[in-house]
Design a protein around this motif. Structure first.
Motif, PDB file in Angstrom:
ATOM      1  N   LEU A 121       1.054  -1.197   0.175  1.00 29.22           N
ATOM      2  CA  LEU A 121       0.092   0.383   0.424  1.00 29.22           C
ATOM      3  C   LEU A 121       0.957   1.417  -0.325  1.00 29.22           C
ATOM      4  O   LEU A 121       0.671   2.436  -0.389  1.00 29.22           O
ATOM      5  CB  LEU A 121      -0.761  -0.062   1.319  1.00 29.22           C
ATOM      6  N   THR A 122       1.700   0.980   0.738  1.00 27.07           N
ATOM      7  CA  THR A 122       2.442   2.330   0.759  1.00 27.07           C
ATOM      8  C   THR A 122       2.789   2.430  -0.326  1.00 27.07           C
ATOM      9  O   THR A 122       3.651   3.679  -1.356  1.00 27.07           O
ATOM     10  CB  THR A 122       4.036   2.025   1.582  1.00 27.07           C
ATOM     11  N   ARG A 123       3.823   1.307  -1.233  1.00 25.64           N
ATOM     12  CA  ARG A 123       4.262   1.694  -2.576  1.00 25.64           C
ATOM     13  C   ARG A 123       3.534   1.747  -3.551  1.00 25.64           C
ATOM     14  O   ARG A 123       3.796   3.101  -4.093  1.00 25.64           O
ATOM     15  CB  ARG A 123       4.831   0.551  -3.111  1.00 25.64           C
ATOM     16  N   LEU A 124       1.820   1.626  -3.063  1.00 28.31           N
ATOM     17  CA  LEU A 124       1.111   2.318  -4.289  1.00 28.31           C
ATOM     18  C   LEU A 124       0.658   3.815  -4.278  1.00 28.31           C
ATOM     19  O   LEU A 124       0.386   4.395  -5.011  1.00 28.31           O
ATOM     20  CB  LEU A 124      -0.036   1.827  -3.962  1.00 28.31           C
ATOM     21  N   PHE A 125       0.786   4.321  -2.340  1.00 26.93           N
ATOM     22  CA  PHE A 125       0.933   5.869  -2.063  1.00 26.93           C
ATOM     23  C   PHE A 125       2.040   6.503  -2.787  1.00 26.93           C
ATOM     24  O   PHE A 125       1.577   7.529  -3.403  1.00 26.93           O
ATOM     25  CB  PHE A 125       1.065   5.814  -1.035  1.00 26.93           C
ATOM     26  N   LEU A 126       2.897   5.923  -2.562  1.00 28.03           N
ATOM     27  CA  LEU A 126       3.742   7.071  -3.623  1.00 28.03           C
ATOM     28  C   LEU A 126       4.089   6.918  -4.913  1.00 28.03           C
ATOM     29  O   LEU A 126       4.223   7.982  -5.853  1.00 28.03           O
ATOM     30  CB  LEU A 126       5.526   6.206  -2.426  1.00 28.03           C
ATOM     31  N   THR A 127       4.233   5.828  -5.291  1.00 28.68           N
ATOM     32  CA  THR A 127       4.058   5.822  -6.728  1.00 28.68           C
ATOM     33  C   THR A 127       3.047   6.939  -7.346  1.00 28.68           C
ATOM     34  O   THR A 127       3.663   7.419  -8.865  1.00 28.68           O
ATOM     35  CB  THR A 127       3.448   4.803  -7.411  1.00 28.68           C
ATOM     36  N   TYR A 128       2.070   6.792  -7.188  1.00 33.62           N
ATOM     37  CA  TYR A 128       0.339   7.476  -7.139  1.00 33.62           C
ATOM     38  C   TYR A 128       1.236   9.426  -6.925  1.00 33.62           C
ATOM     39  O   TYR A 128       0.849  10.409  -7.836  1.00 33.62           O
ATOM     40  CB  TYR A 128      -0.843   7.670  -6.402  1.00 33.62           C
ATOM     41  N   ALA A 129       1.430   9.407  -5.916  1.00 29.88           N
ATOM     42  CA  ALA A 129       2.137  10.404  -5.386  1.00 29.88           C
ATOM     43  C   ALA A 129       3.062  11.714  -5.873  1.00 29.88           C
ATOM     44  O   ALA A 129       3.145  12.325  -6.155  1.00 29.88           O
ATOM     45  CB  ALA A 129       2.456  10.666  -3.943  1.00 29.88           C
ATOM     46  N   HIS A 130       4.463  10.301  -6.558  1.00 29.32           N
ATOM     47  CA  HIS A 130       5.481  11.085  -7.128  1.00 29.32           C
ATOM     48  C   HIS A 130       5.079  11.036  -8.540  1.00 29.32           C
ATOM     49  O   HIS A 130       5.790  12.302  -9.814  1.00 29.32           O
ATOM     50  CB  HIS A 130       6.664   9.735  -6.274  1.00 29.32           C
ATOM     51  N   GLN A 131       4.351  10.209  -9.727  1.00 25.20           N
ATOM     52  CA  GLN A 131       3.751  10.480 -10.921  1.00 25.20           C
ATOM     53  C   GLN A 131       2.899  11.367 -11.036  1.00 25.20           C
ATOM     54  O   GLN A 131       3.160  12.484 -11.736  1.00 25.20           O
ATOM     55  CB  GLN A 131       3.195   9.558 -11.019  1.00 25.20           C
ATOM     56  N   LEU A 132       1.568  12.137  -9.850  1.00 28.26           N
ATOM     57  CA  LEU A 132       1.018  13.285 -10.013  1.00 28.26           C
ATOM     58  C   LEU A 132       1.431  14.107  -9.662  1.00 28.26           C
ATOM     59  O   LEU A 132       1.540  15.085 -10.240  1.00 28.26           O
ATOM     60  CB  LEU A 132      -0.471  12.824  -8.780  1.00 28.26           C
ATOM     61  N   GLN A 133       2.372  14.687  -8.960  1.00 31.68           N
ATOM     62  CA  GLN A 133       3.531  15.298  -8.597  1.00 31.68           C
ATOM     63  C   GLN A 133       4.334  15.449  -9.536  1.00 31.68           C
ATOM     64  O   GLN A 133       4.514  17.327  -9.683  1.00 31.68           O
ATOM     65  CB  GLN A 133       3.521  15.581  -6.911  1.00 31.68           C
ATOM     66  N   SER A 134       5.006  15.759  -9.928  1.00 31.24           N
ATOM     67  CA  SER A 134       6.301  15.571 -10.233  1.00 31.24           C
ATOM     68  C   SER A 134       6.951  14.829 -11.699  1.00 31.24           C
ATOM     69  O   SER A 134       7.890  14.766 -12.222  1.00 31.24           O
ATOM     70  CB  SER A 134       7.862  14.942  -9.633  1.00 31.24           C
ATOM     71  N   GLY A 135       5.843  13.791 -12.125  1.00 30.65           N
ATOM     72  CA  GLY A 135       5.618  13.321 -13.518  1.00 30.65           C
ATOM     73  C   GLY A 135       6.164  12.111 -13.182  1.00 30.65           C
ATOM     74  O   GLY A 135       6.196  11.338 -12.642  1.00 30.65           O
ATOM     75  N   ILE A 136       5.936  11.303 -14.176  1.00 29.65           N
ATOM     76  CA  ILE A 136       5.676  10.178 -14.888  1.00 29.65           C
ATOM     77  C   ILE A 136       7.483   9.235 -15.576  1.00 29.65           C
ATOM     78  O   ILE A 136       8.110   8.066 -14.601  1.00 29.65           O
ATOM     79  CB  ILE A 136       5.096   9.136 -15.583  1.00 29.65           C
ATOM     80  N   LEU A 137       7.978  10.356 -15.296  1.00 33.03           N
ATOM     81  CA  LEU A 137       9.595  10.039 -16.590  1.00 33.03           C
ATOM     82  C   LEU A 137      10.111  11.289 -16.128  1.00 33.03           C
ATOM     83  O   LEU A 137      10.535  11.814 -15.553  1.00 33.03           O
ATOM     84  CB  LEU A 137       9.223  10.188 -18.085  1.00 33.03           C
ATOM     85  N   THR A 138      11.370  10.980 -15.968  1.00 34.09           N
ATOM     86  CA  THR A 138      12.793  10.972 -15.955  1.00 34.09           C
ATOM     87  C   THR A 138      12.983  12.166 -17.157  1.00 34.09           C
ATOM     88  O   THR A 138      13.610  11.226 -18.206  1.00 34.09           O
ATOM     89  CB  THR A 138      14.339  10.481 -15.515  1.00 34.09           C
ATOM     90  N   PRO A 139      13.046  13.265 -17.314  1.00 35.99           N
ATOM     91  CA  PRO A 139      13.497  13.587 -18.676  1.00 35.99           C
ATOM     92  C   PRO A 139      14.614  13.691 -19.623  1.00 35.99           C
ATOM     93  O   PRO A 139      14.898  13.231 -20.430  1.00 35.99           O
ATOM     94  CB  PRO A 139      13.498  15.473 -18.469  1.00 35.99           C
ATOM     95  N   SER A 140      16.357  13.355 -18.708  1.00 35.21           N
ATOM     96  CA  SER A 140      17.361  13.230 -19.064  1.00 35.21           C
ATOM     97  C   SER A 140      17.462  11.907 -19.448  1.00 35.21           C
ATOM     98  O   SER A 140      18.718  11.732 -20.230  1.00 35.21           O
ATOM     99  CB  SER A 140      18.361  13.517 -18.398  1.00 35.21           C
ATOM    100  N   ILE A 142      15.153  10.718 -21.371  1.00 36.55           N
ATOM    101  CA  ILE A 142      14.452  10.148 -22.435  1.00 36.55           C
ATOM    102  C   ILE A 142      14.976  11.108 -23.639  1.00 36.55           C
ATOM    103  O   ILE A 142      15.655  10.603 -25.182  1.00 36.55           O
ATOM    104  CB  ILE A 142      13.092  11.545 -22.498  1.00 36.55           C
ATOM    105  N   ASP A 143      16.261  12.305 -23.505  1.00 32.79           N
ATOM    106  CA  ASP A 143      16.167  12.537 -24.849  1.00 32.79           C
ATOM    107  C   ASP A 143      17.465  13.827 -24.105  1.00 32.79           C
ATOM    108  O   ASP A 143      17.509  14.320 -23.026  1.00 32.79           O
ATOM    109  CB  ASP A 143      15.206  14.034 -25.637  1.00 32.79           C
ATOM    110  N   ALA A 144      18.841  13.806 -24.753  1.00 34.12           N
ATOM    111  CA  ALA A 144      20.209  14.898 -24.219  1.00 34.12           C
ATOM    112  C   ALA A 144      19.633  15.799 -23.935  1.00 34.12           C
ATOM    113  O   ALA A 144      20.254  16.442 -22.749  1.00 34.12           O
ATOM    114  CB  ALA A 144      21.385  14.073 -24.940  1.00 34.12           C
ATOM    115  N   GLY A 145      19.443  16.578 -24.480  1.00 29.93           N
ATOM    116  CA  GLY A 145      18.472  17.987 -24.788  1.00 29.93           C
ATOM    117  C   GLY A 145      17.619  18.627 -23.107  1.00 29.93           C
ATOM    118  O   GLY A 145      17.137  19.482 -23.495  1.00 29.93           O
ATOM    119  N   MET A 146      16.402  17.327 -22.876  1.00 29.03           N
ATOM    120  CA  MET A 146      15.591  16.783 -21.866  1.00 29.03           C
ATOM    121  C   MET A 146      16.594  17.617 -20.417  1.00 29.03           C
ATOM    122  O   MET A 146      16.328  16.609 -19.951  1.00 29.03           O
ATOM    123  CB  MET A 146      14.263  17.403 -21.926  1.00 29.03           C
ATOM    124  N   VAL A 147      17.440  19.009 -20.016  1.00 29.75           N
ATOM    125  CA  VAL A 147      18.248  18.666 -18.937  1.00 29.75           C
ATOM    126  C   VAL A 147      17.069  19.791 -17.356  1.00 29.75           C
ATOM    127  O   VAL A 147      17.908  18.691 -16.564  1.00 29.75           O
ATOM    128  CB  VAL A 147      19.224  19.622 -19.477  1.00 29.75           C
TER     129      VAL A 147
END
Length: 540
Positions: A121-140, A142-147
């Motif tokens: 349940l804690t992992r589920l909460f953190l997955t939801y909280a992080h993805q909703l608040q600061s995104g699903i992906l790590t920009p850098s 995905i592309d070297a120009g997305m720093v």
């Protein structure tokens, strides 16, 4: 947005079933949650999740979900209710499939079982909280120009704040990005989803180009497309009349095209983009908005690379805007995405030529001409001295061993023009004037080596100086007229955001779309799909 009654019933049935499953049969096992087996199970389940492990160590392995206290029940119910809205935020719904978790809950028969459920349940909460608040992906990644580096909140802090919250539902709502732009994007997402389910915008326009005065079925297709997209009232005309021309102009403005009212090839291509593709752009923009946690109440500079514009924004209102030229779409010249702080401007700047440009673009010609080419550039040695070209043995040098830097002194023909705006960063990117004014007339303005050129740099400077100078224009020109390189500090440094948005709204909620000039949004969408994000109707 209120949930339909059936959906609410479904939510509470899940929560109720889960809570029933967490209540052991009478006499089956001890209900003392301090029993060591529970703590041991939590510690084992948290292996590899350092922040989760740290949280439970700090709290003495006390449960936050699986006990029988009202607060624990409220948190569980709030979480299960919140994750059912994950799809509304274009989060990967597959990440929140609780089928297996509910089975684990119902099968609880020991403190160890309960400990494993607790961590899940804690992992589920953190997955939801992080993805909703600061995104699903790590920009850098995905592309070297997305720093850009999203402001990811510490998991221990998130959990501590959630446990301490008086109202779990309200806390989970605070995780939603608060910008007006995110709200407008989300609204447009719902609108496009409804449109797609109803059949979209209908047939595309089967023409390469159409002009005012044209007549026929291709004009009817254009008319119908504009009506379906909301740019034109219903009409029976088969002629490309003044109403269609005005509708085309409005569409062109929202697509970043020359608003001449002529449906040329670029306009037809943009009109024929499917609503599913526009929805992808909206979803990508929502993810990008989650990456960007900024203060929009105070002054900032906003450069949208896909729109080729630079704006100064004060209190949410655009107080200055100018066309811009950005990096070419090749090699390492694409302008990166990041935020920094503008600290000063340099009036009458020198251009210190980047090493890559010196040796790759200027040096071959200088060697071939015995130092005769690129005469507007000075040779600078390691001590900062100007070296006469006649003193150089050009045959002895190559790009690998060329010992000099190149510098262009201040002048009206300087590559940086007459002013540059500095926000020191490791990418050596800044905003500046340019003597190449004709490029600003083009629709697509990707020509630089990475820096951002401004069409109206003087006016940009006046606006920046206005808070600290009674007469910013007179002050600026008094410095400019000296001809000397002069640094002018900003009393109040200004945040600068270099962003990449192919979908964005205006204050009325009207969406504008731009071409994916660097192909970055295509990469972001592919990564979101890989993470489990789906368009409605494409969930499988």
């Amino acid at each position: 947005m209120p949930l339909p009654r059936l959906r609410k019933t479904f939510i509470y049935s899940i929560a109720a079933a889960a809570l029933i499953g967490l209540t052991p049969p009478a006499g089956a096992v001890s209900t003392d949650l301090r029993f060591p087996a529970f703590a041991q199970a939590v510690a084992e389940a948290a292996v590899g999740h350092d922040e989760v492990a740290a949280f439970y160590r700090e709290t003495g392995y006390q449960p936050i979900w699986t006990g029988q206290e009202p607060g624990e029940r409220a948190r569980l119910e709030a979480l299960l209710k919140a994750i059912l809205s994950a799809g509304d935020h274009a989060l990967p719904v597959s990440a929140y499939d609780t089928t297996e978790l509910q089975a684990m809950m119902r099968a609880v028969s020991s403190p160890r079982d309960r400990g494993r459920v607790e961590v899940e349940l804690t992992r589920l909460f953190l997955t939801y909280a992080h993805q909703l608040q600061s995104g699903i992906l790590t920009p850098s990644q995905i592309d070297a120009g997305m720093v850009r580096r999203p402001d990811r909140r510490d998991s221990t802090d998130l959990l501590t704040s959630f446990v301490g919250a008086e109202n779990p539902d309200a806390f989970l709502h605070t995780l939603v990005p608060t910008s007006d732009e995110y709200a407008r994007l989300m609204h447009k997402k719902f609108e496009l989803e409804r449109l797609i389910s109803a059949g979209g915008w209908g047939p595309t326009v089967p023409a390469s180009a159409l002009r005012p005065g044209d007549v026929g079925m291709t004009v009817v297709a254009l008319r119908n497309r504009l009506v379906a997209m909301g740019y034109l009232d219903r009409s029976a005309t088969i002629t490309y009349d003044a109403d269609i021309q005005r509708a085309v102009q409005r569409f062109q403005e929202n697509a970043g095209l020359s608003a001449d009212g002529v449906a040329g090839p670029s306009t037809i291509r943009a009109l024929n983009v499917a609503p599913e593709e526009r929805l992808k752009s909206i979803i990508v923009a929502m993810e990008r908005e989650r990456w960007l946690s900024i203060d929009r109440q105070n002054r900032y500079v906003w450069v949208n690379l896909t729109d080729f514009t630079a704006r100064i924004v004060d209190g949410g209102k655009i107080t200055f805007e100018t066309r811009a030229v950005v990096g070419q779409n090749r090699g390492d010249t694409r302008t990166p995405e990041f935020s920094d702080t503008m600290e000063h401007m340099v009036i009458n700047p020198s251009w210190y030529v980047p090493r890559s440009i010196s040796v790759n673009e200027y040096l071959p010609g200088m060697i071939a001409s015995g130092g005769g080419s690129a005469g507007h550039l000075q040779l600078i040695d390691g001590r900062g001295n100007v070296v006469p070209r006649s003193a150089v043995n050009w045959e002895a040098y190559s790009p690998r061993n060329f010992p000099y830097d190149l510098k262009q002194p201040p002048s009206r023909g300087n590559a940086l023009g007459l002013v540059k705006f500095m926000f020191p960063n490791k990418y050596n990117i800044y905003l500046h004037d340019t003597p190449s004014k004709s490029l600003f007339n083009n629709e697509v303005r990707a020509y630089s080596h990475g820096c951002v050129r401004l069409q109206k740099p003087f006016e940009f400077a006046y606006t920046l100086l206005a808070p600290q100078e009674a007469d910013p224009k007179t002050y600026f020109h008094s410095v400019l007229d000296t001809g000397r390189e002069t640094q002018v500090n900003l009393v109040n440094p200004v945040p600068v955001h270099l962003v990449y948005r192919t979908a964005y709204s205006d204050l009325r909620g009207q969406m504008s779309y731009r071409a994916d000039i660097y192909g970055r949004d295509a990469k972001v969408w592919a990564a979101l799909e890989a993470a489990g994000v789906r368009l409605p109707g494409y969930e499988s």
